[in-house]
Design a protein around this motif. Structure first.
Motif, PDB file in Angstrom:
ATOM      1  N   ASP A  34       0.961  -1.041  -0.125  1.00 56.87           N
ATOM      2  CA  ASP A  34      -0.201  -0.392   0.384  1.00 56.87           C
ATOM      3  C   ASP A  34       0.838   1.354   0.182  1.00 56.87           C
ATOM      4  OD1 ASP A  34      -2.177  -1.229  -0.078  1.00 56.87           O
ATOM      5  OD2 ASP A  34      -2.094  -1.881   2.574  1.00 56.87           O
ATOM      6  N   GLU A  35       2.226   1.135   0.516  1.00 55.33           N
ATOM      7  CA  GLU A  35       2.887   2.188   0.926  1.00 55.33           C
ATOM      8  C   GLU A  35       4.117   2.586  -1.239  1.00 55.33           C
ATOM      9  OE1 GLU A  35       7.344   3.538   3.074  1.00 55.33           O
ATOM     10  OE2 GLU A  35       5.836   1.880   3.322  1.00 55.33           O
ATOM     11  N   ASP A  36       3.529   1.175  -1.175  1.00 57.36           N
ATOM     12  CA  ASP A  36       3.674   2.193  -2.882  1.00 57.36           C
ATOM     13  C   ASP A  36       2.988   2.037  -4.549  1.00 57.36           C
ATOM     14  OD1 ASP A  36       6.918   0.410  -2.487  1.00 57.36           O
ATOM     15  OD2 ASP A  36       5.188  -1.633  -2.952  1.00 57.36           O
ATOM     16  N   PHE A  37       1.667   1.024  -3.121  1.00 56.22           N
ATOM     17  CA  PHE A  37       0.950   2.652  -4.140  1.00 56.22           C
ATOM     18  C   PHE A  37       0.474   4.058  -3.705  1.00 56.22           C
ATOM     19  CE2 PHE A  37      -3.701   3.769  -4.543  1.00 56.22           C
ATOM     20  CZ  PHE A  37      -4.499   3.381  -5.904  1.00 56.22           C
ATOM     21  N   SER A  38       0.734   4.413  -2.488  1.00 57.78           N
ATOM     22  CA  SER A  38       0.919   5.439  -2.657  1.00 57.78           C
ATOM     23  C   SER A  38       2.117   6.629  -3.363  1.00 57.78           C
ATOM     24  CB  SER A  38       1.082   5.936  -1.038  1.00 57.78           C
ATOM     25  OG  SER A  38       0.736   7.369  -0.675  1.00 57.78           O
ATOM     26  N   ASP A  39       3.346   5.949  -2.902  1.00 54.14           N
ATOM     27  CA  ASP A  39       4.817   6.498  -3.004  1.00 54.14           C
ATOM     28  C   ASP A  39       3.902   6.950  -5.189  1.00 54.14           C
ATOM     29  OD1 ASP A  39       5.631   6.589  -0.939  1.00 54.14           O
ATOM     30  OD2 ASP A  39       6.509   4.646  -1.093  1.00 54.14           O
ATOM     31  N   PHE A  40       3.282   5.960  -5.550  1.00 59.85           N
ATOM     32  CA  PHE A  40       3.212   6.067  -7.197  1.00 59.85           C
ATOM     33  C   PHE A  40       2.554   7.468  -6.753  1.00 59.85           C
ATOM     34  CE2 PHE A  40       0.952   5.800 -10.923  1.00 59.85           C
ATOM     35  CZ  PHE A  40       1.210   5.362 -11.673  1.00 59.85           C
ATOM     36  N   VAL A  48       1.732  17.636   1.312  1.00 63.04           N
ATOM     37  CA  VAL A  48       0.741  18.130   1.815  1.00 63.04           C
ATOM     38  C   VAL A  48       0.221  17.556   2.622  1.00 63.04           C
ATOM     39  CG1 VAL A  48      -1.594  19.530   1.522  1.00 63.04           C
ATOM     40  CG2 VAL A  48      -0.259  19.136  -0.761  1.00 63.04           C
ATOM     41  N   SER A  49      -0.079  18.372   3.696  1.00 66.65           N
ATOM     42  CA  SER A  49       0.677  17.837   5.231  1.00 66.65           C
ATOM     43  C   SER A  49      -1.477  17.291   4.996  1.00 66.65           C
ATOM     44  CB  SER A  49      -0.006  19.313   6.513  1.00 66.65           C
ATOM     45  OG  SER A  49      -0.734  18.385   7.381  1.00 66.65           O
ATOM     46  N   GLY A  50      -1.349  16.028   5.903  1.00 70.65           N
ATOM     47  CA  GLY A  50      -2.286  15.485   5.548  1.00 70.65           C
ATOM     48  C   GLY A  50      -2.873  14.027   4.171  1.00 70.65           C
ATOM     49  N   ASP A  51      -1.740  14.067   3.781  1.00 68.31           N
ATOM     50  CA  ASP A  51      -1.990  13.248   2.439  1.00 68.31           C
ATOM     51  C   ASP A  51      -1.501  11.831   2.327  1.00 68.31           C
ATOM     52  OD1 ASP A  51      -1.578  15.270  -0.703  1.00 68.31           O
ATOM     53  OD2 ASP A  51      -3.248  14.857   1.046  1.00 68.31           O
ATOM     54  N   SER A  52      -0.484  11.697   3.259  1.00 65.16           N
ATOM     55  CA  SER A  52       0.239  10.180   3.667  1.00 65.16           C
ATOM     56  C   SER A  52      -0.250   9.348   3.951  1.00 65.16           C
ATOM     57  CB  SER A  52       1.326  10.891   4.252  1.00 65.16           C
ATOM     58  OG  SER A  52       1.373  10.661   5.568  1.00 65.16           O
ATOM     59  N   LYS A  53      -1.143   9.220   4.820  1.00 59.20           N
ATOM     60  CA  LYS A  53      -2.050   8.477   4.662  1.00 59.20           C
ATOM     61  C   LYS A  53      -4.239   7.999   3.801  1.00 59.20           C
ATOM     62  CE  LYS A  53       0.384   6.992   8.102  1.00 59.20           C
ATOM     63  NZ  LYS A  53       1.298   5.532   8.165  1.00 59.20           N
ATOM     64  N   TYR A  54      -3.551   8.681   2.810  1.00 65.34           N
ATOM     65  CA  TYR A  54      -4.619   9.150   1.921  1.00 65.34           C
ATOM     66  C   TYR A  54      -4.857   8.583   1.700  1.00 65.34           C
ATOM     67  CZ  TYR A  54      -8.195  11.285  -1.354  1.00 65.34           C
ATOM     68  OH  TYR A  54      -9.338  11.501  -1.980  1.00 65.34           O
ATOM     69  N   SER A  56      -4.151   4.833   1.890  1.00 69.14           N
ATOM     70  CA  SER A  56      -4.721   3.742   3.424  1.00 69.14           C
ATOM     71  C   SER A  56      -6.744   3.914   3.629  1.00 69.14           C
ATOM     72  CB  SER A  56      -4.058   3.824   4.166  1.00 69.14           C
ATOM     73  OG  SER A  56      -4.168   4.931   5.347  1.00 69.14           O
ATOM     74  N   LYS A  57      -6.846   5.259   4.252  1.00 70.36           N
ATOM     75  CA  LYS A  57      -7.937   5.643   4.084  1.00 70.36           C
ATOM     76  C   LYS A  57      -9.157   5.091   3.168  1.00 70.36           C
ATOM     77  CE  LYS A  57      -6.811   9.391   6.974  1.00 70.36           C
ATOM     78  NZ  LYS A  57      -6.961  10.824   7.279  1.00 70.36           N
ATOM     79  N   ILE A  58      -9.043   6.149   1.568  1.00 65.16           N
ATOM     80  CA  ILE A  58      -9.521   5.263   0.775  1.00 65.16           C
ATOM     81  C   ILE A  58      -9.751   3.485   0.804  1.00 65.16           C
ATOM     82  CG2 ILE A  58      -9.579   5.358  -1.975  1.00 65.16           C
ATOM     83  CD1 ILE A  58     -10.446   7.640  -0.774  1.00 65.16           C
ATOM     84  N   LYS A  59      -8.453   2.754   1.029  1.00 66.82           N
ATOM     85  CA  LYS A  59      -8.881   1.496   1.063  1.00 66.82           C
ATOM     86  C   LYS A  59      -9.678   1.052   2.348  1.00 66.82           C
ATOM     87  CE  LYS A  59      -6.149  -2.894   2.050  1.00 66.82           C
ATOM     88  NZ  LYS A  59      -3.989  -3.124   2.021  1.00 66.82           N
ATOM     89  N   SER A  60      -9.838   1.896   3.101  1.00 67.34           N
ATOM     90  CA  SER A  60     -10.632   1.034   4.216  1.00 67.34           C
ATOM     91  C   SER A  60     -11.659   1.124   4.546  1.00 67.34           C
ATOM     92  CB  SER A  60      -9.059   1.289   5.245  1.00 67.34           C
ATOM     93  OG  SER A  60      -9.682   3.032   5.703  1.00 67.34           O
ATOM     94  N   GLY A  61     -12.264   2.772   3.294  1.00 69.61           N
ATOM     95  CA  GLY A  61     -13.305   3.445   3.774  1.00 69.61           C
ATOM     96  C   GLY A  61     -13.563   4.355   4.145  1.00 69.61           C
ATOM     97  N   ARG A  62     -12.327   4.857   4.777  1.00 68.48           N
ATOM     98  CA  ARG A  62     -13.179   6.031   6.002  1.00 68.48           C
ATOM     99  C   ARG A  62     -12.802   7.707   5.110  1.00 68.48           C
ATOM    100  NH1 ARG A  62     -11.756   5.142  11.310  1.00 68.48           N
ATOM    101  NH2 ARG A  62     -11.046   3.504  11.688  1.00 68.48           N
ATOM    102  N   THR A  63     -12.595   7.030   3.459  1.00 63.67           N
ATOM    103  CA  THR A  63     -12.609   8.491   3.347  1.00 63.67           C
ATOM    104  C   THR A  63     -13.223   8.297   1.941  1.00 63.67           C
ATOM    105  OG1 THR A  63     -12.068  10.744   2.880  1.00 63.67           O
ATOM    106  CG2 THR A  63     -10.723   8.799   2.820  1.00 63.67           C
ATOM    107  N   THR A  64     -13.560   9.063   0.777  1.00 58.15           N
ATOM    108  CA  THR A  64     -13.070   9.021  -0.445  1.00 58.15           C
ATOM    109  C   THR A  64     -12.610   9.770  -1.392  1.00 58.15           C
ATOM    110  OG1 THR A  64     -15.821  10.321  -0.954  1.00 58.15           O
ATOM    111  CG2 THR A  64     -16.464   7.703  -0.271  1.00 58.15           C
ATOM    112  N   LEU A  65     -12.314   9.321  -2.563  1.00 53.96           N
ATOM    113  CA  LEU A  65     -11.889  10.536  -3.645  1.00 53.96           C
ATOM    114  C   LEU A  65     -12.214  11.984  -3.792  1.00 53.96           C
ATOM    115  CD1 LEU A  65     -11.052   7.735  -6.461  1.00 53.96           C
ATOM    116  CD2 LEU A  65      -8.933   9.266  -5.281  1.00 53.96           C
ATOM    117  N   GLY A  66     -11.573  13.010  -3.886  1.00 52.57           N
ATOM    118  CA  GLY A  66     -11.994  14.587  -3.335  1.00 52.57           C
ATOM    119  C   GLY A  66     -11.496  14.243  -4.872  1.00 52.57           C
TER     120      GLY A  66
END
Length: 276
Positions: A34-40, A48-54, A56-66
């Protein structure tokens, strides 16, 4: 945290995008984690502050694409957005409420499917349509064919074509097991099928020639699936239910609430609601 107006189908579309895109990147770009995915997707972007776990939150259903990330993804890997913008998500979120809306949705159906049934978009289906044509559509067993069958079902209902309504209803339920094991739909199919049971209905004609719409709950029909597919689906749903925020979306799906507070509810036992 996802916004309160996020619907279960929004979560499903994000699950589908993430999992299909991950599989594509694993095959074609060698990502493994998942880290590779984010790095890609963060490559060449200023942090941008707050982006590093973005993601992983999509994958877990805690947020949606904006909108910001959708524009970034469009530049980085535009083909992946086809998973996110598939026409079936709009159908499930906003089912057509009249024949004109059905026609508008039908225009989004790929031609390779329409050619099996409709010589022209929006044609009123008569009861003598060859059932083999519908079966050929079902046999693609993908989101395209499922979306098309839903539209054919709704279209037939608006024209009071009971035969086509009931036949497409059966085909839709026959599609569920194969779709549940497709790449990208391991979790998304749970939300999709709960929504479907409120969109597609069988019609029963009683002794007074009254048309009665009957809702068929999808989860009991899972008992007819191959054991390995049934157990995989049940296990997936159970894992989702163990997540507090996904549990609330499952409850929303089960009752087909148009809205629900996903911050104020602490409901625990899925069996109370007929889930699992």
């Amino acid at each position: 945290m996802a916004k309160n107006n996020t619907q279960p189908i929004d979560i499903a579309s994000n699950f589908y995008w993430y999992e299909c895109t991950f599989n594509y990147l694993k095959k074609n770009h060698g990502i493994e984690t998942d880290e590779d995915f984010s790095d890609f997707f963060h490559e060449n972007l200023e942090f941008v502050s707050g982006d590093s776990k973005y993601f992983s939150k999509i994958k877990s259903g805690r947020t949606t694409l904006g909108r910001l990330w959708l524009s970034r993804i469009e530049k980085k890997l535009p083909s992946s957005l086809e998973y996110y913008t598939h026409f079936i998500w709009d159908i499930l979120i906003r089912p057509p409420s009249n024949a004109l809306e059905v026609n508008a949705y039908l225009e989004k159906v790929p031609k390779y499917l329409r050619d099996h049934i409709l010589p022209e978009v929006g044609k009123n289906l008569s009861s003598d349509v060859n059932h083999n044509n519908f079966i050929q559509v079902r046999n693609y067993y993908n989101l395209d064919s499922l979306g098309f069958l839903i539209l054919l079902h709704i279209n037939a209902r608006y024209f009071s074509n009971t035969e086509v309504v009931n036949f497409t209803h059966s085909l839709i339920y026959e599609t569920m097991e194969p779709l549940s094991i497709l790449d990208g739909l391991e979790r998304a199919h749970i939300f999709i099928f709960y929504k479907l049971q409120y969109i597609v209905n069988r019609i029963i004609i009683d002794g007074f020639n009254n048309r009665i719409e009957e809702t068929l709950m999808w989860s009991p029909t899972r008992e007819n699936w191959k054991p390995e597919n049934r157990e995989k689906s049940i296990e997936t749903e159970s894992k989702m239910f163990s997540s507090e925020h996904l549990r609330l979306y499952l409850i929303q799906s089960f009752y087909d609430f148009s809205s629900i507070s996903i911050t104020d509810n602490k409901l625990e036992d899925g069996k109370v609601f007929g889930l699992l």
